[in-house]
Design an enzyme around this catalytic site. Structure first.
Site, short mmCIF file in Angstrom:
data_model
loop_
_atom_site.label_atom_id
_atom_site.label_comp_id
_atom_site.label_asym_id
_atom_site.label_seq_id
_atom_site.Cartn_x
_atom_site.Cartn_y
_atom_site.Cartn_z
N SER A 20 0.83 -1.21 0.00
CA SER A 20 0.00 0.00 0.00
C SER A 20 0.86 1.26 0.00
O SER A 20 1.88 1.32 0.71
CB SER A 20 -0.88 0.05 1.25
N ILE A 21 0.42 2.26 -0.75
CA ILE A 21 1.10 3.55 -0.72
C ILE A 21 1.11 4.08 0.72
O ILE A 21 2.12 4.64 1.17
CB ILE A 21 0.40 4.52 -1.70
N TYR A 158 -8.56 3.82 -17.15
CA TYR A 158 -8.69 4.40 -15.81
C TYR A 158 -10.10 4.97 -15.61
O TYR A 158 -10.61 5.06 -14.49
CB TYR A 158 -7.60 5.46 -15.59
N LYS A 165 -10.94 11.09 -9.56
CA LYS A 165 -9.71 11.80 -9.12
C LYS A 165 -9.77 13.28 -9.52
O LYS A 165 -9.23 14.14 -8.82
CB LYS A 165 -8.47 11.14 -9.73
N LEU A 197 -2.50 -3.56 -4.43
CA LEU A 197 -3.74 -4.33 -4.53
C LEU A 197 -4.76 -3.59 -5.41
O LEU A 197 -5.36 -4.18 -6.31
CB LEU A 197 -4.31 -4.50 -3.11
P1 NDP Z 1 -4.36 -0.23 -1.65
O1 NDP Z 1 -5.33 -1.25 -2.19
O2 NDP Z 1 -3.17 -0.75 -0.96
O3 NDP Z 1 -5.10 0.80 -0.71
C1 NDP Z 1 -6.43 1.20 -0.91
C2 NDP Z 1 -7.03 1.43 0.46
O4 NDP Z 1 -8.36 1.96 0.29
C3 NDP Z 1 -7.16 0.16 1.29
O5 NDP Z 1 -6.47 0.32 2.49
C4 NDP Z 1 -8.66 0.05 1.54
O6 NDP Z 1 -8.99 -0.37 2.86
C5 NDP Z 1 -9.09 1.49 1.40
N1 NDP Z 1 -10.54 1.58 1.20
C6 NDP Z 1 -11.27 1.18 0.14
N2 NDP Z 1 -12.58 1.39 0.39
C7 NDP Z 1 -12.67 1.92 1.65
C8 NDP Z 1 -13.74 2.34 2.48
N3 NDP Z 1 -15.01 2.26 2.08
N4 NDP Z 1 -13.45 2.84 3.71
C9 NDP Z 1 -12.18 2.94 4.13
N5 NDP Z 1 -11.11 2.55 3.39
C10 NDP Z 1 -11.37 2.04 2.17
O7 NDP Z 1 -3.95 0.63 -2.95
P2 NDP Z 1 -3.05 1.92 -3.15
O8 NDP Z 1 -2.08 2.05 -2.06
O9 NDP Z 1 -2.59 1.85 -4.57
O10 NDP Z 1 -4.11 3.10 -3.10
C11 NDP Z 1 -4.02 4.19 -2.19
C12 NDP Z 1 -4.38 5.49 -2.90
O11 NDP Z 1 -3.36 5.80 -3.86
C13 NDP Z 1 -5.69 5.44 -3.69
O12 NDP Z 1 -6.35 6.68 -3.56
C14 NDP Z 1 -5.20 5.25 -5.12
O13 NDP Z 1 -6.14 5.68 -6.07
C15 NDP Z 1 -3.97 6.14 -5.08
N6 NDP Z 1 -3.01 5.99 -6.18
C16 NDP Z 1 -2.52 4.76 -6.49
C17 NDP Z 1 -1.61 4.62 -7.52
C18 NDP Z 1 -1.06 3.28 -7.88
O14 NDP Z 1 -0.50 3.15 -8.97
N7 NDP Z 1 -1.15 2.28 -7.04
C19 NDP Z 1 -1.15 5.78 -8.31
C20 NDP Z 1 -1.70 7.04 -7.86
C21 NDP Z 1 -2.61 7.12 -6.85
P3 NDP Z 1 -9.34 -1.92 3.18
O15 NDP Z 1 -8.15 -2.70 2.74
O16 NDP Z 1 -9.54 -1.95 4.64
O17 NDP Z 1 -10.56 -2.23 2.38
#
Ligand code: NDP
Length: 257
Positions: A20-21, A158, A165, A197
């Site tokens: 996770s980021i 996307y 976003k 993920l």
């Molecule tokens: P992860 O899947 O690791 O993290 C996503 C998180 O969102 C999880 O911890 C999940 O929690 C949480 N989440 C989803 N639905 C809910 C909800 N209803 N309530 C609370 N938490 C929720 O992925 P990333 O680290 O990639 O994503 C983190 C952010 O970074 C996102 O906004 C993503 O769009 C953004 N991002 C990602 C990029 C990439 O290439 N990966 C690039 C640019 C931005 P749980 O596990 O408990 O469901």
């Protein structure tokens, strides 16, 4: 180790696992001396987080559950943080969700439910958590969310998440204006593609990664640690003059035509 965020109480939302980021951000904030409070939606994510924290010898100040789809859950989470921790100085919003079947094909085929779900979890959630967090940010501080280039340009597949976003980035600006008078800054980091993920749900994700190595000025991939350090900077006093902004951590890819 540095002392950029020493004695600052910072809430981190969105650690699902070690990819996770928000986990990269956690390590940077810990290295900067912050006290960390976490929120999770799923019990499974909480268990993974607890294991990661133990392995890395990071002692969390508090872990609370929070589903950003549910206003009551958000209110309860921040109430508990207020009662147990008191003042907070920062918030990391690293949360997004869209149905996998909306992340391929034509954007025009997006369903109404799929559109609203992506907006709800990925964009409105920042508004809702800012409303609760600002009550606890009595000494000012920073809020940082995570966005992606698909907000600004058409990135194949996307789709609905790009539009969510775009709304998120507009929210960053409107929220920055609202809470600036309380000494609170709101910014976004726009990271290049990182294998997590959530990223697995986007069709053709591998192509998005390989193009960074080919075309971005720095010609190398982005990782969670780079995003973590940029987020720590935005939360710290070093960025005290920066609000309503989007900082690209993408090896410079966004400047290339
Ligand atoms: P992860 O899947 O690791 O993290 C996503 C998180 O969102 C999880 O911890 C999940 O929690 C949480 N989440 C989803 N639905 C809910 C909800 N209803 N309530 C609370 N938490 C929720 O992925 P990333 O680290 O990639 O994503 C983190 C952010 O970074 C996102 O906004 C993503 O769009 C953004 N991002 C990602 C990029 C990439 O290439 N990966 C690039 C640019 C931005 P749980 O596990 O408990 O469901």
């Amino acid at each position: 180790m540095n002392s950029l965020l020493k004695n600052k109480n910072i809430v981190v939302m969105g650690v699902a696992n070690n990819r996770s980021i928000a986990w990269g951000i956690t390590k940077s904030l810990h290295n900067a001396g912050a006290n960390l409070i976490f929120t999770n939606r799923q019990e499974r994510s909480k268990q993974k987080l607890e294991k990661l924290l133990a392995q890395n010898e990071i002692d969390p100040t508090l872990i609370v559950s929070c589903d950003v789809a549910d206003d009551e859950s958000i209110v309860n989470a921040f109430q508990e943080i207020g009662e147990k921790v008191g003042t907070i100085h920062g918030l990391v919003h690293s949360v997004a969700f869209a149905n996998r079947d909306e992340l391929n094909g034509e954007y025009a085929d997006t369903s109404r439910d799929g559109y609203l779900l992506a907006q709800n979890i990925s964009s409105y959630s920042l508004v809702a958590v800012t409303r609760e967090a600002k009550k606890l940010m009595t000494e000012g501080g920073g809020i940082v969310t995570q966005t992606y280039l698909g907000a600004e340009r058409v990135v194949p597949n996307y789709n609905v998440m790009g539009v969510a976003k775009a709304a998120l980035e507009a929210s960053v600006r409107y929220l920055a204006e609202d809470v600036g008078k309380y000494g609170i800054r709101v910014n976004a980091v726009s990271a290049g593609p990182i294998r997590t993920l959530s990223a697995k749900g986007v069709s053709g994700f591998n192509d998005k990664m390989s193009v960074i190595e080919e075309k971005a000025p720095l010609r190398r991939q982005i990782d969670q640690d780079q995003v973590g350090d940029a987020t720590a900077f935005l939360l710290s006093d070093m960025a005290r003059g920066v609000t309503g902004d989007v900082l690209h951590v993408d090896s410079g890819f966004h400047i290339i035509a």
